[in-house]
Design a protein around this motif. Sequence first.
Motif, mmCIF file in Angstrom:
data_model
loop_
_atom_site.group_PDB
_atom_site.id
_atom_site.type_symbol
_atom_site.label_atom_id
_atom_site.label_comp_id
_atom_site.label_asym_id
_atom_site.label_seq_id
_atom_site.Cartn_x
_atom_site.Cartn_y
_atom_site.Cartn_z
ATOM 1 N N LEU A 195 0.851 -1.191 0.000
ATOM 2 C CA LEU A 195 0.000 0.000 0.000
ATOM 3 C C LEU A 195 0.886 1.241 0.000
ATOM 4 N N LYS A 196 0.652 2.137 -0.958
ATOM 5 C CA LYS A 196 1.366 3.413 -0.936
ATOM 6 C C LYS A 196 0.427 4.470 -0.372
ATOM 7 N N ILE A 197 0.718 4.888 0.851
ATOM 8 C CA ILE A 197 -0.165 5.825 1.551
ATOM 9 C C ILE A 197 -0.064 7.201 0.895
ATOM 10 N N ASP A 198 -1.199 7.738 0.490
ATOM 11 C CA ASP A 198 -1.205 8.971 -0.309
ATOM 12 C C ASP A 198 -0.546 10.148 0.429
ATOM 13 N N GLN A 199 0.119 10.978 -0.362
ATOM 14 C CA GLN A 199 0.833 12.158 0.143
ATOM 15 C C GLN A 199 -0.027 13.073 0.997
ATOM 16 N N SER A 200 -1.314 13.151 0.669
ATOM 17 C CA SER A 200 -2.188 14.100 1.380
ATOM 18 C C SER A 200 -2.231 13.785 2.880
ATOM 19 N N PHE A 201 -2.142 12.510 3.238
ATOM 20 C CA PHE A 201 -2.130 12.148 4.659
ATOM 21 C C PHE A 201 -0.785 12.475 5.301
ATOM 22 N N ILE A 202 0.285 12.232 4.533
ATOM 23 C CA ILE A 202 1.635 12.421 5.078
ATOM 24 C C ILE A 202 1.930 13.903 5.259
ATOM 25 N N ARG A 203 1.525 14.693 4.273
ATOM 26 C CA ARG A 203 1.828 16.121 4.307
ATOM 27 C C ARG A 203 1.133 16.816 5.485
ATOM 28 N N THR A 204 -0.019 16.304 5.896
ATOM 29 C CA THR A 204 -0.790 16.970 6.957
ATOM 30 C C THR A 204 -0.538 16.350 8.336
ATOM 31 N N MET A 205 0.312 15.330 8.380
ATOM 32 C CA MET A 205 0.522 14.598 9.623
ATOM 33 C C MET A 205 0.985 15.470 10.793
ATOM 34 N N SER A 206 1.871 16.442 10.490
ATOM 35 C CA SER A 206 2.492 17.207 11.576
ATOM 36 C C SER A 206 1.455 18.039 12.337
ATOM 37 N N HIS A 207 0.385 18.464 11.688
ATOM 38 C CA HIS A 207 -0.590 19.299 12.404
ATOM 39 C C HIS A 207 -1.973 18.650 12.513
ATOM 40 N N SER A 208 -2.146 17.453 11.954
ATOM 41 C CA SER A 208 -3.466 16.836 12.012
ATOM 42 C C SER A 208 -3.428 15.482 12.713
ATOM 43 N N ALA A 209 -4.069 15.422 13.877
ATOM 44 C CA ALA A 209 -4.136 14.158 14.613
ATOM 45 C C ALA A 209 -4.940 13.135 13.810
ATOM 46 N N LYS A 210 -5.923 13.613 13.067
ATOM 47 C CA LYS A 210 -6.715 12.705 12.229
ATOM 48 C C LYS A 210 -5.843 12.018 11.197
ATOM 49 N N GLU A 238 11.179 14.823 10.802
ATOM 50 C CA GLU A 238 10.192 14.518 11.834
ATOM 51 C C GLU A 238 9.213 13.440 11.356
ATOM 52 N N SER A 239 8.672 13.618 10.143
ATOM 53 C CA SER A 239 7.691 12.624 9.690
ATOM 54 C C SER A 239 8.371 11.299 9.338
ATOM 55 N N ALA A 240 9.616 11.364 8.857
ATOM 56 C CA ALA A 240 10.342 10.117 8.576
ATOM 57 C C ALA A 240 10.520 9.295 9.858
ATOM 58 N N LEU A 241 10.908 9.974 10.938
ATOM 59 C CA LEU A 241 11.105 9.278 12.222
ATOM 60 C C LEU A 241 9.788 8.724 12.753
ATOM 61 N N TRP A 242 8.759 9.536 12.675
ATOM 62 C CA TRP A 242 7.444 9.114 13.162
ATOM 63 C C TRP A 242 6.979 7.868 12.409
ATOM 64 N N LEU A 243 7.128 7.882 11.093
ATOM 65 C CA LEU A 243 6.686 6.753 10.266
ATOM 66 C C LEU A 243 7.493 5.495 10.581
ATOM 67 N N SER A 244 8.781 5.696 10.772
ATOM 68 C CA SER A 244 9.632 4.564 11.100
ATOM 69 C C SER A 244 9.196 3.936 12.425
ATOM 70 N N THR A 249 6.819 0.431 6.418
ATOM 71 C CA THR A 249 7.919 -0.335 5.847
ATOM 72 C C THR A 249 8.941 0.539 5.116
ATOM 73 N N SER A 250 8.447 1.463 4.298
ATOM 74 C CA SER A 250 9.366 2.277 3.512
ATOM 75 C C SER A 250 8.780 3.667 3.266
ATOM 76 N N ALA A 251 9.614 4.541 2.735
ATOM 77 C CA ALA A 251 9.185 5.925 2.536
ATOM 78 C C ALA A 251 9.838 6.530 1.304
ATOM 79 N N GLN A 252 9.170 7.547 0.800
ATOM 80 C CA GLN A 252 9.596 8.211 -0.433
ATOM 81 C C GLN A 252 9.250 9.684 -0.278
ATOM 82 N N GLY A 253 10.121 10.560 -0.713
ATOM 83 C CA GLY A 253 9.788 11.980 -0.618
ATOM 84 C C GLY A 253 11.025 12.845 -0.724
#
Length: 275
Positions: A195-210, A238-244, A249-253
């Motif tokens: 599953l490639k989790i869409d960018q829209s979720f990743i980009r908003t992660m830092s300020h959106s708990a949802k 920050e988001s790379a560490l959080w995801l890890s 499993t992996s990340a791109q950006g």
Amino acid sequence: AKDSGRGKYRYFRSQMAEPLAKRSRLEVDFRNALLRGEIEPYYQPLINLSTGNIEGYEILARWQHPELGMILPDVFVQIAEDTGTIGEMTLRLLRQACLDSDEWPHSHYLALNISPVQLRNRDLRADLCDVLKETGFEAHRLEIEVTENALIYDLETARLILWDLKIAGMTIALDDFGTGYSSLHHLRKLPIDKLKIDQSFIRTMSHSAKSRKIVNAVIALGSSMGLATTAEGVETEESALWLSQAGCTSAQGYYFGRPLPSSEAWLLDTTERQL
Ligand code: C2E
Ligand code: CA
Ligand code: CA
Ligand code: CA
């Protein structure tokens, strides 16, 4: 007053007409551009989040237009689809990518984007395998990225074609996961590996708990089904560490690397990376 009115009208018209004229020019140019090799693969690294190493590269198409400069796929992929040349574009990109990566010092996988219309073509497996055979690139090193919206038109045909690819040894990734119409239905019906989790979720992660909750849920869903998860559009440490830590499993950006031409892409693999 009359004059200024006419002036406005003319201004309005040229504003309207310009994108259309440009688009039809590009349509005419595209087929020749393809034959002249102006459409070329760029490569963006995919990072394994448990090791911090590059595990693969996504092939992203670029058009080096001799007069207009670089044109992005958001513009010309649609043209390729509309003019019936998307299949040829895909095979040319794959061929070039197999040849390019053969020169690189490592052997990671390559991820290839497939358009919705191509999931109605039962020759897809044979076409891709011809290129693999010709270039000596192994099928198990090829990942196929399909978007969910691609699948809803004719799910049964898409299912058969994806099985063809899977049986040939390729892996299947569901791109832009979370933005489609019927994700969970697709997950149950189709031979998906990642599953490639869409960018829209990743980009908003830092300020959106949802967003963070959704990302966590997708990672858990993937892991319970034995699927890999890739986060797209990772731009910060920050988001790379959080995801890890969340078990992705992996990340791109852009944080790890932008899409680059072959001559620069492989160099990313020689740089030390701290997660
Ligand atoms: P995609 O498959 O979702 O590819 C990811 C896009 O996000 C790429 O845009 C990539 O450059 C961009 N991206 C990667 N990391 C980041 C980041 O950290 N921040 C931001 N803001 N963007 C990031 P690109 O290369 O412009 O491609 C756009 C779309 O065009 C792709 O989205 C894909 O749907 C399509 N595309 C590209 N190449 C091909 C191709 O060969 N065949 C087909 N059918 N579609 C293609
Ligand atoms: Ca993709
Ligand atoms: Ca995507
Ligand atoms: Ca996309």
